[in-house]
Design an enzyme around this catalytic site. Structure first.
Site, mmCIF file in Angstrom:
data_model
loop_
_atom_site.group_PDB
_atom_site.id
_atom_site.type_symbol
_atom_site.label_atom_id
_atom_site.label_comp_id
_atom_site.label_asym_id
_atom_site.label_seq_id
_atom_site.Cartn_x
_atom_site.Cartn_y
_atom_site.Cartn_z
ATOM 1 C CG ASP A 94 -1.724 1.139 1.509
ATOM 2 O OD1 ASP A 94 -2.203 1.696 0.518
ATOM 3 O OD2 ASP A 94 -1.917 1.529 2.675
ATOM 4 C CG ASP A 260 -6.199 -2.073 6.299
ATOM 5 O OD1 ASP A 260 -5.760 -1.097 6.936
ATOM 6 O OD2 ASP A 260 -6.787 -1.935 5.200
ATOM 7 C CB CYS A 368 -6.981 -13.845 28.037
ATOM 8 S SG CYS A 368 -6.540 -13.690 26.295
ATOM 9 C CB CYS A 370 -3.977 -14.645 23.773
ATOM 10 S SG CYS A 370 -3.108 -13.436 24.770
ATOM 11 C CB CYS A 373 -3.297 -13.465 28.805
ATOM 12 S SG CYS A 373 -3.839 -11.875 28.154
ATOM 13 C CG HIS A 395 -4.724 -9.416 24.949
ATOM 14 N ND1 HIS A 395 -5.315 -10.564 25.424
ATOM 15 C CD2 HIS A 395 -5.633 -8.410 25.142
ATOM 16 C CE1 HIS A 395 -6.525 -10.278 25.881
ATOM 17 N NE2 HIS A 395 -6.745 -8.992 25.731
HETATM 18 ZN ZN LIG Z 1 -4.661 -12.384 26.115
#
Ligand SMILES: [Zn+2]
Length: 423
Positions: A94, A260, A368, A370, A373, A395
């Protein structure tokens, strides 16, 4: 619906020690650092978007890229530079039109942009465009009256269409490897529809809609509805810079296949309150500025308004209290006393005690799934230094992607996949 994460060389240092706040002496920047897609064991986005304006540091903002990194990107190509090829992450090139929005014409020629895309070996390339900052649906009713639509915005649309025509012609003539994406700019539903119609006539089948960042969701939907009246069945749409997960179903029905946005990342450290995402809400991160790294505190210390010793003492008490509270070694109110004592020392006009009470009671990082975390624990909620703030941003991107999957009816699989990963 694919989510492309816009690059601004956002990496974290895996050697960073959050207790001691030190790094490995052997760490080599970029080589040893990690992108979000290297850090998570399950996807946080479908692809990357790389802007020439960001890589060049256009618009006086300065580039995160050093000259050596810029050269390396062009030499080895984007997939190798972002270490993304094994993940099959497509990359869109871009121009970064927002970096030059104040110029009267885009600072890049089509040839320069094509050279950048080719050297980076992108999968998709967006035509050179010029953002229109005005949105006035009433101009649609006045379109037939001469001189009602400002000439400057008409020129920006005209320039964008001319550059798109040149971009596509050169793409075909030179048999370039990336798929061209034409940009539609407009100031109202009908003017966007006009741009899309012209781009379709040129031969574009993938069209990005620019200048929509400040628009409200219902305005975006009005534009998409107008475009839909003349959209060819094989025309796919990309929304540039738009983050709205609540209407992805409607967007998809209008032919939007991708978008995006950097918002989930940036909110982690730019927003006053919405710093930490969960699937259903946001929380405010706990401000614990570093005495040594905080320009405002440093000014106060240098001017003699506050003592460095006192600042250091309050900072340490605050960090100790957070550690003790999350380990079950002190009460919530004891922790809040120490946090608010430092907070009101740094920002005397604010009192976030009740806001912090809520996040410390709920401890959202504990539920969480992820990787950040689970590895970082409560450090993720501390608004303090780039290593913590950027990880909280990653996150958010990961959670945002799951919000999107949920809207698309795909969330269940991802959470099962995340649970299967060992801690
Ligand atoms: Zn997380």
């Amino acid at each position: 619906m694919k989510y492309f994460f816009p690059d601004s060389l956002d990496l974290v240092d895996p050697s960073f020690d959050f207790e001691k706040e030190t790094r490995s002496p052997d760490r080599v920047r970029h080589r040893d650092d990690q992108y979000a897609h290297e850090l998570f064991s399950s996807p946080a986005y479908d692809g990357l978007l790389v802007s020439k304006g960001i890589v060049d540091g256009f618009g006086g903002s300065g580039s995160r890229y050093t000259l050596a990194q810029r050269h390396r990107l062009l030499r080895i190509g984007a997939q190798e530079f972002f270490r993304s090829s094994s993940l099959n992450l497509p990359i869109i090139g871009d121009c970064g039109a927002f970096t030059y929005v104040r110029e009267s014409v885009p600072p890049y020629t089509v040839d320069e942009v094509i050279q950048f895309y080719e050297e980076c070996r992108f999968d998709f390339g967006i035509s050179v465009d010029h953002v229109i900052l005005t949105y006035q649906p009433k101009f649609d009713e006045l379109a037939l009256i001469p001189d009602t639509i400002p000439i400057e915005i008409q020129q920006r649309q005209e320039i964008t269409l001319q550059l798109a025509a040149e971009f596509l012609a050169k793409n075909r003539e030179m048999k370039l490897c990336f798929e061209p994406i034409g940009v539609a700019q407009g100031w109202s539903p009908q003017s966007y529809a006009h741009s899309v119609q012209e781009l379709q006539k040129m031969g574009y089948t993938y069209i990005a809609l620019g200048g929509m960042v400040p628009l409200k969701t219902k305005e975006i939907l009005a534009v998409l509805a107008a475009i839909n009246e003349l959209r060819s069945p094989n025309t796919r749409l990309h929304l540039l810079g738009v983050t709205r997960t609540d209407h992805v179903g409607a967007f998809a029905s209008y032919g939007v296949v991708s978008f995006d946005s950097t918002s989930p990342l940036r909110q982690a450290f730019k927003d006053d309150k919405d710093n930490y995402y969960t699937l259903d809400r946001t929380y405010t991160a706990i401000r614990v500025p570093q005495v040594d790294g905080n320009p405002r505190l440093q000014r106060l210390i240098v001017s003699g308004a506050v003592s460095q010793e006192r600042a250091r003492h309050l900072e340490k008490s605050c960090l100790d209290a957070l550690r003790q509270y999350t380990a079950g070694e002190c009460s919530l109110d004891q922790a809040l006393d120490a946090i608010v004592a430092y907070d009101s020392f740094c920002e005397p006009k604010k009192n976030l005690r009740e806001v912090y009470r809520e996040v410390l009671t709920d401890r959202p990082w504990e539920s969480c799934l992820c990787d950040i975390c689970r590895r970082l624990g409560y450090h993720v909620i501390l608004f303090r230094g780039a290593e913590r703030n950027r990880r909280r941003g990653f996150h958010n991107v990961w959670v945002f992607y799951r919000r999107l999957q949920r809207e698309l009816g795909l969330l269940q699989d991802d959470l099962t996949e995340a649970r299967a990963v060992p801690v």
